[in-house]
Design an enzyme around this catalytic site. Structure first.
Site: not given
Ligand SMILES: *Cc1c(COP(=O)(O)O)cnc(C)c1O
Length: 368
Positions: A36, A129, A255, A303
């Site tokens: 992801k 969650r 800055y 930035m």
């Molecule tokens: C992002 C995610 C993972 C990976 O988690 P890590 O702790 O980075 O290994 C696994 N399962 C779900 C549902 C996630 O959202």
């Protein structure tokens, strides 16, 4: 070379980490690599291809768009997507053979209406969650059993796997067992039961089941403090000096002049800033590597740029600055950056901006 900054991704490290994590997984468990957010900023296609060539059997993403990007690139390994609205367009995902996570009855109904889908029912075992609320699990299972969907997976997510011994871990495993038993009573025995993230892979062997989900660890960051699994950091963020100036003592830098020189020194301009993922919290706090030495960030990160106090190092235009890298002896690590920025390494890695080109070293990989 016109490139002034780049995130260099070592595909050999991705390959090594994939093999290592697949080896840590329980004997019959597959390995899902979580790609992801553009593979945690590393570039989704090269990472996905490298991991699949080195022992990964599944890919995990959040959005359906991310899953379809993998399919459009010709990747046909199993893909699970898990975060979308209940009224999303599921037909395209189903046609593309994307497995869909289900956390509400509404999602289930919409997916079943869109076509014959592979679904993974997600149960909330204590993270609070996503996942269906515990009390609604039996009803969700019964609804799935009655609909035209293939329940390929049952899954959940751990809240505290990176905190060894946290009592919530075994409570969630127990809950997951209970959820599987309830599903079994409705005649549902999925092909893959999955619970463990990176920290669970290295530290909770009782949570591996049929599939583990590797995120952070795939990118080479040890997921549990004090547990060294032998991972290799995959990303090096580096830039080139684009301005170098000798300044006297008593000069304010960047800055609001929050850094003032206390001697004659050399200031080096680094052409990346918070728009590129250099946290503003590194102002007057972070370090970078220059000529093999750690040197402080002087004043405010802006930035698009920041300034480094190089002391008396003989820096020339175009010299390399390593912002973070794989070897803590040579440069700061992404974990140090995370500590300076009061965040986790995930946020640093995923925050590297789109303006920073990703380049690849290591494993031969098909382009695209
Ligand atoms: C992002 C995610 C993972 C990976 O988690 P890590 O702790 O980075 O290994 C696994 N399962 C779900 C549902 C996630 O959202």
């Amino acid at each position: 070379m016109g490139i002034v900054a780049e995130a260099v991704v070592d595909l050999d490290a991705i390959a090594h980490n994939t093999r290592l994590l697949a080896g840590l997984a329980a004997p019959r468990a597959g390995t899902m690599v979580v790609v992801k957010a553009n593979a945690f900023g590393h570039g989704v296609l090269p990472v996905a291809r490298t991991a699949l060539a080195n022992g990964a059997s599944w890919l995990g993403v959040t959005s359906i768009a991310e899953a379809l990007e993998l399919r459009a690139a010709g990747i046909d390994a199993p893909v699970l997507a898990w975060l979308y609205a209940h009224d999303d367009d599921f037909a395209g995902a189903i046609r593309a053979g994307v497995d869909l996570s289900v956390s509400t009855a509404e999602h289930l109904a919409a997916i079943a209406a869109a076509g014959p889908a592979n679904v993974h029912l997600k149960v909330d075992t204590g993270l609070t969650r996503n996942g269906v609320n515990w009390a609604e699990w039996p009803a969700l299972v019964e609804a799935a059993a009655a609909l035209r969907v293939n329940v390929r997976g049952i899954w959940s997510h751990l809240a505290s796997a990176d905190d060894p011994g946290n009592p919530s871990i075994m409570r969630q495993v127990d809950r997951f067992e209970e959820a599987l038993a309830i599903a079994g009573k409705s005649g549902i025995t999925p092909e893959v039961r999955h619970l463990a993230n990176s920290a669970g892979i290295v530290d909770v062997p009782g949570a591996h089941y049929d599939l583990v989900r590797a995120g952070l660890a795939l990118y080479g960051v040890e997921p549990v403090d004090g547990v060294i699994a032998g991972l290799r950091r995959a990303m090096t963020l580096r830039a080139r000096a684009i301005n170098v100036k000798r300044v006297p003592s008593g000069i304010g830098v960047s800055y609001l002049h929050q850094y003032v020189t206390d001697r004659e020194t050399t200031m080096v301009l680094v052409p990346v800033g918070y728009a590129d993922g250099v946290p503003r919290l590194l102002s007057n706090r972070g370090e970078v590597a220059l000529h093999g030495e750690r040197r402080p960030i002087a004043g405010r990160v802006a930035m698009d740029q920041f300034v480094v106090d190089a002391g008396d190092l003989p820096v020339a235009l175009g010299d390399e600055i390593v912002l973070f890298g794989a070897d803590p002896a040579a440069a700061p690590t992404v974990e140090e950056w995370a500590a300076w920025a009061q965040t986790n390494p995930h946020e640093i890695l995923t925050g590297i901006g789109a303006r920073v080109p990703r380049t690849y070293v290591g494993q031969e990989h098909p382009h695209g």
